[in-house]
Write an enzyme that holds these catalytic residues in place. Structure first.
Site, mmCIF file in Angstrom:
data_model
loop_
_atom_site.group_PDB
_atom_site.id
_atom_site.type_symbol
_atom_site.label_atom_id
_atom_site.label_comp_id
_atom_site.label_asym_id
_atom_site.label_seq_id
_atom_site.Cartn_x
_atom_site.Cartn_y
_atom_site.Cartn_z
ATOM 1 N N GLY A 1 0.820 -1.203 -0.024
ATOM 2 C CA GLY A 1 -0.088 0.036 -0.023
ATOM 3 C C GLY A 1 0.770 1.176 0.094
ATOM 4 C CG LEU A 2 -0.560 4.751 -1.886
ATOM 5 C CD1 LEU A 2 -2.000 5.837 -1.809
ATOM 6 C CD2 LEU A 2 0.415 4.961 -3.284
ATOM 7 C CB SER A 3 4.406 6.405 2.036
ATOM 8 O OG SER A 3 4.933 6.963 3.133
ATOM 9 N N GLY A 4 2.485 5.728 4.424
ATOM 10 C CA GLY A 4 1.195 6.203 5.548
ATOM 11 C C GLY A 4 -0.044 5.530 5.382
ATOM 12 N N GLY B 1 -0.508 2.375 6.601
ATOM 13 C CA GLY B 1 -0.584 1.839 7.882
ATOM 14 C C GLY B 1 -0.015 0.546 7.864
ATOM 15 C CB SER C 1 5.757 -4.058 -2.732
ATOM 16 O OG SER C 1 4.626 -4.118 -2.160
#
Length: 204
Positions: A31-34, A36, A105
């Site tokens: 998932g995206l940065s931030g 979780g 990733s």
């Protein structure tokens, strides 16, 4: 490879699983940065530990402090980063443990490559789904702000693409559910597969 011969170990994966009292698998949080990923991966590992399972967490930032400190953030380096992690995660699965990996990733091809390294029931792709605007609002490391100002080139979601999983095994909506609720969703997923059955019998 020439002059390199695989040495068969005396202990098997099945034997280690029997000793540990549970299945082994890679829980691949993407998932995206931030979004979780690391928070949930560590919370899941703690819960599994409390349930009597052998676990370990491989975190993106931590790995880049050691094993992958020689890699940058070009597309090629990102691919190599995930390749190495995939091989390490495979070793953990072979040791009979549950390993939680928290890596952006961003490329589906790379995640599929890791899946191909493992057996059918050993790679669980978990999409930590959180909208970009929410991730950017959280910005726990201040990275989005730096990316927007141009201080961080090739930042996923801003100046570099993120390919959401095509068919994830599990989706955790961290903009809608708490960390505890997301952990419960994954534990339920694991229990439905009876992967903790022996560990639960032993500890209860």
């Amino acid at each position: 490879m020439e002059n390199i011969v695989w040495h068969q170990q005396s202990l098997t994966k099945e034997g280690r699983r029997q000793k540990n009292g549970h299945h082994s698998a890679v829980f691949w949080f993407t998932g995206l940065s931030g979004s979780g990923k690391s928070t949930i991966a560590n919370a899941v590992a703690k819960k599994l530990y409390e349930l009597g399972a052998q676990t370990y967490v491989l975190d993106g930032d931590n790995i880049r402090h050691g094993l992958n400190q020689d890699l940058g953030f070009s597309d090629q380096d990102r691919k190599e980063n995930i390749r190495r992690i995939g091989e390490v995660a495979k070793l953990f699965a072979d040791s009979g443990q549950f390993v939680c990996t928290a890596f952006i990733s961003p490329f589906q091809e790379d995640r599929d490559t890791v899946r191909s390294l493992l057996e059918e029931d050993e790679f669980i792709e978990i999409f930590v789904d959180c909208p970009l605007n929410e991730c950017e609002a959280r910005d726990p490391k201040g990275l989005y702000k730096k990316a927007r100002s141009g201080d961080i080139p090739q930042f996923t979601g801003i100046s570099s693409p993120y390919e959401a999983p095509k068919a994830p095994d599990l989706v955790l909506r961290t903009d809608q559910y708490t960390v505890e609720e997301c952990v419960a969703q994954l534990i339920t997923f694991i229990q439905k597969k009876n992967w903790l059955e022996e560990a639960n019998k032993r500890d209860i």
